[in-house]
Enzyme design. Structure first.
Site, mmCIF file in Angstrom:
data_model
loop_
_atom_site.group_PDB
_atom_site.id
_atom_site.type_symbol
_atom_site.label_atom_id
_atom_site.label_comp_id
_atom_site.label_asym_id
_atom_site.label_seq_id
_atom_site.Cartn_x
_atom_site.Cartn_y
_atom_site.Cartn_z
ATOM 1 N N CYS A 131 19.226 -3.451 8.963
ATOM 2 C CA CYS A 131 18.452 -2.928 7.832
ATOM 3 C C CYS A 131 19.174 -3.085 6.493
ATOM 4 O O CYS A 131 18.594 -2.856 5.440
ATOM 5 C CB CYS A 131 18.086 -1.463 8.055
ATOM 6 S SG CYS A 131 16.971 -1.219 9.445
ATOM 7 N N HIS B 103 7.404 -3.365 7.309
ATOM 8 C CA HIS B 103 6.734 -2.558 8.325
ATOM 9 C C HIS B 103 5.272 -2.394 7.950
ATOM 10 O O HIS B 103 4.909 -2.430 6.773
ATOM 11 C CB HIS B 103 7.357 -1.159 8.422
ATOM 12 C CG HIS B 103 8.773 -1.153 8.839
ATOM 13 N ND1 HIS B 103 9.163 -1.298 10.151
ATOM 14 C CD2 HIS B 103 9.913 -1.027 8.113
ATOM 15 C CE1 HIS B 103 10.484 -1.253 10.213
ATOM 16 N NE2 HIS B 103 10.962 -1.098 8.992
ATOM 17 N N HIS C 296 13.186 -6.449 5.074
ATOM 18 C CA HIS C 296 12.287 -6.587 6.220
ATOM 19 C C HIS C 296 11.108 -5.656 5.946
ATOM 20 O O HIS C 296 11.169 -4.818 5.060
ATOM 21 C CB HIS C 296 12.995 -6.221 7.535
ATOM 22 C CG HIS C 296 13.392 -4.791 7.622
ATOM 23 N ND1 HIS C 296 14.510 -4.281 6.998
ATOM 24 C CD2 HIS C 296 12.796 -3.749 8.239
ATOM 25 C CE1 HIS C 296 14.595 -2.982 7.242
ATOM 26 N NE2 HIS C 296 13.565 -2.630 7.990
ATOM 27 N N HIS D 39 11.495 -3.272 2.686
ATOM 28 C CA HIS D 39 12.614 -2.480 2.181
ATOM 29 C C HIS D 39 13.907 -2.943 2.833
ATOM 30 O O HIS D 39 13.913 -3.750 3.748
ATOM 31 C CB HIS D 39 12.397 -0.988 2.417
ATOM 32 C CG HIS D 39 12.445 -0.571 3.857
ATOM 33 N ND1 HIS D 39 12.694 0.713 4.259
ATOM 34 C CD2 HIS D 39 12.281 -1.273 5.005
ATOM 35 C CE1 HIS D 39 12.672 0.787 5.587
ATOM 36 N NE2 HIS D 39 12.422 -0.408 6.056
ATOM 37 N N GLU E 247 6.811 4.665 10.664
ATOM 38 C CA GLU E 247 7.375 3.365 10.355
ATOM 39 C C GLU E 247 6.969 2.365 11.436
ATOM 40 O O GLU E 247 6.782 1.182 11.162
ATOM 41 C CB GLU E 247 8.898 3.455 10.251
ATOM 42 C CG GLU E 247 9.540 2.168 9.795
ATOM 43 C CD GLU E 247 11.000 2.321 9.478
ATOM 44 O OE1 GLU E 247 11.338 3.039 8.508
ATOM 45 O OE2 GLU E 247 11.809 1.735 10.198
ATOM 46 N N ASP F 180 1.505 -0.339 -1.053
ATOM 47 C CA ASP F 180 1.026 -1.429 -0.214
ATOM 48 C C ASP F 180 1.425 -2.794 -0.765
ATOM 49 O O ASP F 180 1.218 -3.091 -1.944
ATOM 50 C CB ASP F 180 -0.497 -1.355 -0.084
ATOM 51 C CG ASP F 180 -1.034 -2.284 0.998
ATOM 52 O OD1 ASP F 180 -0.364 -2.450 2.036
ATOM 53 O OD2 ASP F 180 -2.144 -2.820 0.805
ATOM 54 N N HIS F 181 1.991 -3.610 0.122
ATOM 55 C CA HIS F 181 2.459 -4.958 -0.203
ATOM 56 C C HIS F 181 3.454 -4.952 -1.365
ATOM 57 O O HIS F 181 3.442 -5.832 -2.224
ATOM 58 C CB HIS F 181 1.278 -5.906 -0.458
ATOM 59 C CG HIS F 181 0.590 -6.266 0.812
ATOM 60 N ND1 HIS F 181 -0.356 -5.445 1.394
ATOM 61 C CD2 HIS F 181 0.736 -7.325 1.632
ATOM 62 C CE1 HIS F 181 -0.777 -6.009 2.515
ATOM 63 N NE2 HIS F 181 -0.127 -7.146 2.699
#
Length: 137
Positions: free
Chosen positions: A33, A41, A39, A14, A124, A79-80
């Site tokens: 950010c 997490h 980037h 995100h 996070e 996810d991903h």
């Protein structure tokens, strides 16, 4: 009543950006950010439900069913993924940890049979998490 918590993990990318602001203002407010290349997490999700123990099974909720619901409604969607570009709710709100907790509540609320959603906790990173208890929805 008893509380039961199930954990799940997912990875996602995100960035934070307010299109009404200049690049400089986004950088000032969001720092690194705001990098639009994003980037990622490795998130941990905790879903806590509340309910009564079934005297026949000893469960508040069927754990396999709870896992399947979390997988279908959250993990398979997040996810991903690049949250800003691929997850519909983040087209109109920042994909912050706080907003993710609210969005996940909305995805799960009312879908867990025989139990009431009590808390969503999104990590996070190990030292940063947000809790949401459904207030205001």
């Amino acid at each position: 009543m008893i509380l039961l918590t199930r954990k799940a993990d997912f990875s996602a990318a995100h960035f934070y950006w307010n299109p009404a602001w200049s690049e400089a203002e986004n950088a000032r407010v969001f720092g690194k950010c705001s990098n639009r290349n994003s980037h990622g997490h490795n998130y941990t999700l905790e879903v806590t439900v509340a309910g009564e123990i079934d005297p026949l099974t000893g469960f508040v909720v069927d754990l396999k069913l709870l896992k399947d619901i979390i997988e279908r409604e959250v993990v398979d969607v997040y996810d991903h993924r690049h949250l800003n570009h691929e997850v519909p709710e983040f087209a109109t709100m920042q994909p912050t940890t706080e907003n993710m907790a609210i969005a996940i509540w909305r995805r799960l609320d009312g879908k867990i049979p025989n139990a009431k959603l009590h808390r969503i906790r999104v990590y996070e990173m190990p030292e940063l998490f947000a809790d949401f208890y459904g207030e205001g929805l």
